[in-house]
Scaffold this active site. Sequence first.
Site, mmCIF file in Angstrom:
data_model
loop_
_atom_site.group_PDB
_atom_site.id
_atom_site.type_symbol
_atom_site.label_atom_id
_atom_site.label_comp_id
_atom_site.label_asym_id
_atom_site.label_seq_id
_atom_site.Cartn_x
_atom_site.Cartn_y
_atom_site.Cartn_z
ATOM 1 C CG MET A 1 98.931 25.749 16.370
ATOM 2 S SD MET A 1 99.527 24.591 17.632
ATOM 3 C CE MET A 1 101.187 25.061 17.940
ATOM 4 C CD GLU B 1 90.412 27.533 17.515
ATOM 5 O OE1 GLU B 1 90.932 26.670 16.771
ATOM 6 O OE2 GLU B 1 91.099 28.253 18.261
ATOM 7 C CB SER C 1 99.494 32.159 11.553
ATOM 8 O OG SER C 1 98.253 31.497 11.577
#
Length: 187
Positions: A11, A83, A13
């Site tokens: 998360m 995702e 990044s």
Amino acid sequence: MSELVAFLGLMDSGKSALALQMNHSLGGEGVLLTSGSRDGEGLISSRVGLRAPAFEVSADLDLYDLLAAITDGKRPQYVIADEVQFYTEKQVNHLADAVDGLDLSVYAFGLRTDFRGELFPGSKRLLELADRVENLPVKTLCWCGREATHTARVRDGVMIHTGDLVEVGDMDSYQNLCRRHHRAGLA
């Protein structure tokens, strides 16, 4: 030459921001895919405010059929899949099939591991099939100053290791930690 490229990280990044930047720099003529975006269905969004509409990937969507139908008319130049940790293994297979059968380059972005430190099924399959795995340019840090390698789920200041893989709501928060502190449970 088409290829399947994996961009997996933690998360914060910059995964979604990089996906949208790549879409822009490649000319904006690609197919964008997402699943379970933080800002709603059918939208790739980053914490820095970038966003773009995308096809929502539900668990039962056949990605190869979708991409084959799209390429039947106007041929997209590439596919951006965001995702990807939430995609099924079969859907990641479909992305590889699109590279091999439709000659599309696929750039896939997502989390590498869950809050328990285990590979997401979609990320695992992507690592198994990718032509290349790229490091993300933005590094996140643990509270101790080391580079973070894991994301922990924290509830009431305590790191937790159980629960559903995906939880929606604000009862939990997440914190990036180095391996040492993740394994020790020190959030």
